[in-house]
Write a protein that holds these residues in place. Structure first.
Motif, PDB file in Angstrom:
ATOM      1  N   VAL A 151       0.845  -1.187   0.000  1.00 18.70           N
ATOM      2  CA  VAL A 151       0.000   0.000   0.000  1.00 18.70           C
ATOM      3  C   VAL A 151       0.888   1.247   0.000  1.00 18.70           C
TER       4      VAL A 151
ATOM      5  N   SER B 242       0.538   5.098   0.928  1.00 22.56           N
ATOM      6  CA  SER B 242      -0.392   5.964   1.653  1.00 22.56           C
ATOM      7  C   SER B 242       0.068   7.410   1.616  1.00 22.56           C
TER       8      SER B 242
ATOM      9  N   ARG C 184      -4.590   8.509   3.683  1.00 17.86           N
ATOM     10  CA  ARG C 184      -5.397   8.021   2.553  1.00 17.86           C
ATOM     11  C   ARG C 184      -4.595   7.016   1.731  1.00 17.86           C
ATOM     12  N   THR C 185      -5.266   6.005   1.230  1.00 20.14           N
ATOM     13  CA  THR C 185      -4.619   5.040   0.345  1.00 20.14           C
ATOM     14  C   THR C 185      -4.544   5.623  -1.058  1.00 20.14           C
ATOM     15  N   LEU C 186      -3.338   5.683  -1.594  1.00 21.48           N
ATOM     16  CA  LEU C 186      -3.138   6.247  -2.930  1.00 21.48           C
ATOM     17  C   LEU C 186      -3.054   5.147  -3.994  1.00 21.48           C
ATOM     18  N   ALA C 187      -2.366   4.068  -3.648  1.00 23.90           N
ATOM     19  CA  ALA C 187      -2.196   2.979  -4.615  1.00 23.90           C
ATOM     20  C   ALA C 187      -1.911   1.690  -3.859  1.00 23.90           C
ATOM     21  N   LYS C 188      -2.176   0.579  -4.541  1.00 25.41           N
ATOM     22  CA  LYS C 188      -1.933  -0.729  -3.927  1.00 25.41           C
ATOM     23  C   LYS C 188      -1.058  -1.579  -4.841  1.00 25.41           C
TER      24      LYS C 188
ATOM     25  N   ALA D  74      -1.951  11.450  -7.654  1.00 27.29           N
ATOM     26  CA  ALA D  74      -1.868   9.980  -7.676  1.00 27.29           C
ATOM     27  C   ALA D  74      -0.882   9.455  -6.644  1.00 27.29           C
TER      28      ALA D  74
ATOM     29  N   THR E 150      -1.022   4.344 -10.945  1.00 26.13           N
ATOM     30  CA  THR E 150      -2.483   4.363 -10.819  1.00 26.13           C
ATOM     31  C   THR E 150      -2.856   3.788  -9.454  1.00 26.13           C
ATOM     32  N   GLU E 151      -4.139   3.768  -9.159  1.00 24.47           N
ATOM     33  CA  GLU E 151      -4.607   3.197  -7.891  1.00 24.47           C
ATOM     34  C   GLU E 151      -4.252   1.715  -7.786  1.00 24.47           C
ATOM     35  N   LYS E 152      -4.070   1.062  -8.925  1.00 27.21           N
ATOM     36  CA  LYS E 152      -3.791  -0.378  -8.936  1.00 27.21           C
ATOM     37  C   LYS E 152      -2.303  -0.686  -9.007  1.00 27.21           C
TER      38      LYS E 152
END
Length: 522
Positions: free
Chosen positions: A329, A331, A336-340, A360, A508-510
């Motif tokens: 993750v 953060s 806040r979670t930005l990407a995983k 991002a 990206t978030e992914k």
């Protein structure tokens, strides 16, 4: 009726050292004009906009004279940076600071939001302005400006922190404006895609002689015409000098021959002596005429010297594992979670550029990578943050910052540092200014110099070209492209990505995914 902005014989100088920055600038912009102000760092581009937008504030640090004729036009000014107070305001508090915003109807606000491509509820959010992404900040500032229905727009570095999508939006926004737009930008592609008029501010002869050029042409046409004119002038100067040197050599040969004849002349030949004296007088007169002609000869083009700096060669092995990242993750500082599921590998002297939308998490990621690499003992890393004050002590001078012993330390070290600063066009006065007084581009150069002195193997760069002029940009890109170590950079500079990056990773978030740089920068 369309409004115009006319500037007549404008000159201004620094209050601190009385150094002239602009002398006798005259221009007019009218409806449909998209006028780009270009020039090296510290040449007065932002100051010019401030004088037009708010002469009283500019008078805090410059002395100026001339005519600013607005004809009653409403001026909309987008500053390069928000103030510290503005950064702490919520979006709504910032907008509500304008009476024009409070007088807008919901329908009018909806039209502005549509023009700026953001949701209507943005107007009422309580997020602090300082927490917004670069694109969001620019759009909110423009929203406040557009509420006042400006007749002229002044934009100071609107492209500085924008992602690729926002850059393309900004190009469309500038091109679609009916009101004249006067703007500063360091993004060469943005200039090529938008400008139909150019103002070029230069400081020649070690920043002692201001020169301003105004041309109604696109940016690329301006650059091409300028280079052709310089080439033509240089060729004429060389040809005329060659002819002058040939004349001087011929004259010298005649003078030597006459001197020889006079020294060997018999005393019994007074007539011959008179003839030789007349001949020498004619030769002397010819020499004086040639000297007068020399004053009218074409001079070599007077241009600003290019900056010069370069990194020391790195001994980083080609197979050296620099990054082997597996992060579940990413953060934000606020949690806040930005990407995983971020995965990233880098070996040896690879040059990787991380791209993605504003917000991002690119700066968060490169800050994390810098924290890890700066602790390593098996390689030397250097980091350039996006926010220069994170690294620069603003109360120190450039010499103090670069020196290991301070401004009054080892004489040889201080001399080398001053030479180092001179290579990137710092004047002796600027070397003694506090860093807080330097322009954004000068602060960027200072960080580059500090990285060079570290002799790094890996560079971590967050928007490295954002404050460099279109004239310094090609030099910076060439330096980084030829750097023998590895580079991890965050950048939205399309030319930087094309010329420097080996690989482009989209955040990206992914997670991170590799993209084709040619398609991405079109």
């Amino acid at each position: 009726m369309a409004k115009t902005l006319s500037i007549g014989n404008l000159s201004f100088s620094h209050k601190k050292d009385l150094r002239p920055m602009v002398n006798g600038l005259t221009f007019t912009i009218r409806e449909g004009d998209r006028c780009a102000i270009i020039g090296e760092e510290g040449n007065g581009k932002s100051t010019l906009l401030k004088i037009i937008a708010d002469p009283e504030k500019a008078e805090e640090y410059v002395i100026w004279e001339g005519n600013i004729l607005t004809g009653g036009a409403v001026i909309g000014y987008l500053a390069q940076e928000l103030t510290e107070i503005e950064k702490r305001m919520s979006i709504y508090e910032y907008l509500a600071g304008s009476d024009a915003f409070l007088m807008q109807t919901p329908r009018e606000l909806s039209q502005i939001a549509k023009r700026l491509s953001f949701p209507n509820d943005y107007f009422y959010e309580d997020r602090p302005m300082g927490s917004l992404s670069g694109g969001e900040k620019v759009k909110i500032q423009l929203a406040r400006i557009l509420c006042a229905s400006p007749d002229v727009l002044l934009l100071d570095e609107p492209s500085g922190d924008l992602d690729m999508e926002s850059l393309r939006w900004l190009e469309d926004f500038i091109n679609s404006c009916r009101a004249p737009v006067l703007y500063v930008s360091h993004d060469e592609m943005l200039l090529e895609h938008t400008a139909n008029m150019v103002i070029h501010l230069e400081l020649l002869r070690r920043k002692t002689l201001p020169r301003a050029t105004v041309l109604r042409a696109g940016y690329r046409e301006y650059v091409d015409r300028r280079l052709r004119a310089f080439d033509h002038q240089e060729q004429m100067a060389r040809d005329e000098k060659a002819r002058f040197d040939a004349q001087q050599e011929r004259l010298r040969q005649i003078r030597d021959r006459v001197n020889h004849e006079m020294s060997s002349l018999s005393p019994r030949d007074p007539h011959g002596g008179k003839m030789l004296k007349r001949k020498m007088h004619a030769i002397t007169s010819m020499g004086k005429r040639f000297e007068r002609q020399q004053q009218e000869m074409t001079q070599m083009p007077d241009t600003e010297e290019a900056i010069w700096m370069d990194f020391f060669p790195s001994s980083l092995p080609a197979a050296k594992k620099v990054i082997d990242l597996s992060l579940p993750v990413l953060s934000a500082p606020d949690g806040r979670t930005l990407a995983k599921d971020l995965r990233m590998n880098m070996t040896g002297s690879e040059k990787i550029c991380i791209v993605g939308k504003n917000g991002a998490g690119k700066s968060t990621l490169i800050r994390l990578l810098a924290g890890e690499l700066l602790k390593r003992n098996d390689l030397c890393a250097a980091y350039m943050p996006q926010n220069y004050p994170d690294l620069l002590p603003l109360d120190q001078t450039p010499v103090e910052f670069l020196s290991n012993t301070g401004d009054h330390g080892d004489r040889q070290e201080i001399s080398e540092i001053r030479t180092f600063l001179g290579s990137v066009k710092f004047t002796p006065e600027e070397m003694s200014h506090s860093i807080s007084e330097l322009s954004g581009g000068q602060k960027g150069k200072l960080i580059f110099l500090s990285m060079i002195r570290k002799k790094p193997d890996v560079l971590l760069l967050d928007e490295p070209t954002r404050n460099f002029s279109p004239l310094s940009g090609p030099v910076i890109r060439q330096i980084l492209s030829s750097f023998s170590g590895g580079i991890i950079a965050v950048s939205h500079d399309r030319l930087f990505i094309r010329e420097v990056a080996d690989r482009v990773l989209l955040l990206t978030e992914k997670g991170l995914m590799e993209v084709d740089k040619e398609n991405f920068t079109r």
